[in-house]
Write a protein that holds these residues in place. Structure first.
Motif, mmCIF file in Angstrom:
data_model
loop_
_atom_site.group_PDB
_atom_site.id
_atom_site.type_symbol
_atom_site.label_atom_id
_atom_site.label_comp_id
_atom_site.label_asym_id
_atom_site.label_seq_id
_atom_site.Cartn_x
_atom_site.Cartn_y
_atom_site.Cartn_z
ATOM 1 N N VAL A 130 2.029 -1.325 6.637
ATOM 2 C CA VAL A 130 2.096 0.024 6.053
ATOM 3 C C VAL A 130 3.517 0.583 6.178
ATOM 4 O O VAL A 130 4.266 0.175 7.063
ATOM 5 C CB VAL A 130 1.093 0.990 6.730
ATOM 6 N N SER B 78 3.364 6.243 6.759
ATOM 7 C CA SER B 78 1.969 6.092 7.186
ATOM 8 C C SER B 78 1.866 6.006 8.706
ATOM 9 O O SER B 78 0.891 6.484 9.298
ATOM 10 C CB SER B 78 1.354 4.829 6.583
ATOM 11 N N GLY C 216 -0.186 8.846 10.131
ATOM 12 C CA GLY C 216 -1.364 8.320 10.814
ATOM 13 C C GLY C 216 -1.323 8.643 12.300
ATOM 14 O O GLY C 216 -2.329 9.033 12.893
ATOM 15 N N THR D 219 -11.332 5.260 4.775
ATOM 16 C CA THR D 219 -9.899 5.466 4.518
ATOM 17 C C THR D 219 -9.246 4.207 3.963
ATOM 18 O O THR D 219 -8.471 4.270 2.999
ATOM 19 C CB THR D 219 -9.190 5.890 5.826
ATOM 20 N N VAL D 220 -9.564 3.065 4.547
ATOM 21 C CA VAL D 220 -8.949 1.821 4.064
ATOM 22 C C VAL D 220 -9.443 1.502 2.652
ATOM 23 O O VAL D 220 -8.680 1.021 1.810
ATOM 24 C CB VAL D 220 -9.226 0.659 5.040
ATOM 25 N N VAL E 226 -10.133 3.727 0.414
ATOM 26 C CA VAL E 226 -9.365 4.631 -0.460
ATOM 27 C C VAL E 226 -7.916 4.148 -0.605
ATOM 28 O O VAL E 226 -7.402 4.032 -1.718
ATOM 29 C CB VAL E 226 -9.390 6.078 0.092
ATOM 30 N N THR E 227 -7.250 3.848 0.516
ATOM 31 C CA THR E 227 -5.824 3.494 0.415
ATOM 32 C C THR E 227 -5.624 2.137 -0.263
ATOM 33 O O THR E 227 -4.637 1.938 -0.949
ATOM 34 C CB THR E 227 -5.144 3.448 1.797
ATOM 35 N N ARG E 228 -6.556 1.203 -0.083
ATOM 36 C CA ARG E 228 -6.314 -0.131 -0.644
ATOM 37 C C ARG E 228 -6.946 -0.363 -1.996
ATOM 38 O O ARG E 228 -6.463 -1.202 -2.762
ATOM 39 C CB ARG E 228 -6.822 -1.208 0.323
ATOM 40 N N ILE F 282 -6.249 4.142 -4.273
ATOM 41 C CA ILE F 282 -4.863 4.563 -4.485
ATOM 42 C C ILE F 282 -3.959 3.351 -4.710
ATOM 43 O O ILE F 282 -3.200 3.280 -5.659
ATOM 44 C CB ILE F 282 -4.326 5.346 -3.261
ATOM 45 N N GLY F 283 -4.075 2.377 -3.818
ATOM 46 C CA GLY F 283 -3.115 1.277 -3.802
ATOM 47 C C GLY F 283 -3.420 0.170 -4.807
ATOM 48 O O GLY F 283 -2.676 -0.796 -4.924
ATOM 49 N N ASP G 118 -11.248 -3.463 5.872
ATOM 50 C CA ASP G 118 -11.172 -3.699 4.431
ATOM 51 C C ASP G 118 -12.320 -4.590 3.954
ATOM 52 O O ASP G 118 -12.123 -5.739 3.559
ATOM 53 C CB ASP G 118 -9.821 -4.338 4.102
ATOM 54 N N ILE H 200 -5.112 4.789 8.220
ATOM 55 C CA ILE H 200 -3.810 4.903 7.541
ATOM 56 C C ILE H 200 -2.762 4.035 8.244
ATOM 57 O O ILE H 200 -2.003 3.316 7.595
ATOM 58 C CB ILE H 200 -3.348 6.381 7.507
#
Lengths: 143, 137
Positions: A81, A85, A89, A133-134, A136-138, A141-142, B33, B97
């Motif tokens: 990251v 972050s 974070g 969260t992961v 969403v971020t991966r 968003i990502g 993940d 995050i």
């Protein structure tokens, strides 16, 4: 960044974490929660209490060098990251564990081992939040 | 003896964190993940820790007192309130995050990696902000 499944190292490492928690309770009568140990260190208090916390944290910090000495190699540490972050974070983790009264060690290991309902609730909350969260971020968003 | 044993306990804990992979944000984030490159290792870390801590605590807490201190110091709050839930969710978001939790990051400091240093500085900042907020509120 892909990582490989390490069942034996992870289970064995987990057992060491549990052993440390049991030893701290058996010898010093305390919960091994990194949040609690660290917050006490950031406060001026009884010097005997402060020195015990400092010794625990010093031991933790020295561990990778110990592994380097025995194993011949540093433990692998990859940070996938960006700097922002880590800082954002870190702030959220600090605020969250302070209000939540513990983190993965204090609630996740020690509290759950005592079957504390508070700790079981906290663990379900932070695990669910981290999975979400992961995602969403991966993947949102990502992606 | 008091401080030496604490140092040794810290060393055992840190070694467990390092060997298990909790020290490694890439591994932690891959555990979370599920829809991606899932690495289930961290479930085994928790299983290993509880496999020792559950019976260990049971034995230890049946005793009168700890060996080197006058009494056991156990949290006496029982309440499940908004602070516990919202705080834990906030922690989980930050963990997702950054990939570091406090117990992973402290041993990671020992590798002298700048990322661990930055995270721990921010973590300390977060603890102090929360303390100031509580004092103000």
């Amino acid at each position: 960044m892909s990582t490989s499944f390490t069942p034996f190292a992870s289970f064995g490492g987990g057992m060491l974490i549990g052993l440390a928690a049991v030893l701290l309770m058996a010898l010093h009568g305390r919960i091994l929660g990194v949040t609690g140990i660290l917050s006490g260190l950031l406060r001026r208090g009884d010097p005997r209490d402060w020195s015990l916390r400092a010794a625990l944290l010093l031991g933790m910090v020295l561990a990778p060098a110990g592994i380097r000495l025995i194993w011949g190699d540093w433990p692998s540490l990859q940070v996938p990251v960006p700097t922002a972050s880590l800082i954002g974070g870190g702030l959220l983790v600090g605020i969250g564990v302070s209000y939540g009264g513990g983190c993965t060690s204090g609630h996740g290991v020690c509290g759950n081992a005592r079957l504390s309902r508070r700790s079981i609730t906290a663990t379900l909350c932070f695990m669910a939040a981290a999975f979400a969260t992961v995602y969403v971020t991966r993947h949102l968003i990502g992606a | 003896m008091r401080l030496f044993s604490a140092l040794l306990i810290g060393l055992i804990f840190g070694s467990g964190i390092a060997l298990s992979g909790m020290i490694n944000p890439a591994k932690v984030l891959n555990f979370f993940d599920l829809a991606g490159d899932w690495d289930p290792s961290l479930a085994l870390v928790m299983a290993g820790a509880l496999a020792v801590a559950v019976p260990g605590y049971r034995l230890v807490l049946a005793r009168q007192r700890p060996a080197l201190a006058p009494a056991f110091q156990l949290p006496d709050t029982r309440r499940i309130d908004l602070k516990l839930v919202a705080g834990s969710i906030t922690f989980g978001i930050g963990w997702g995050i950054a990939g570091f939790c406090p117990g992973g990051a402290l041993p990671a400091l020992g590798t002298l990696r700048s990322e661990a240093l930055l995270f721990v500085a921010a973590l300390g900042g977060g603890l102090l902000i929360a303390r100031a907020l509580r004092r103000a509120g």
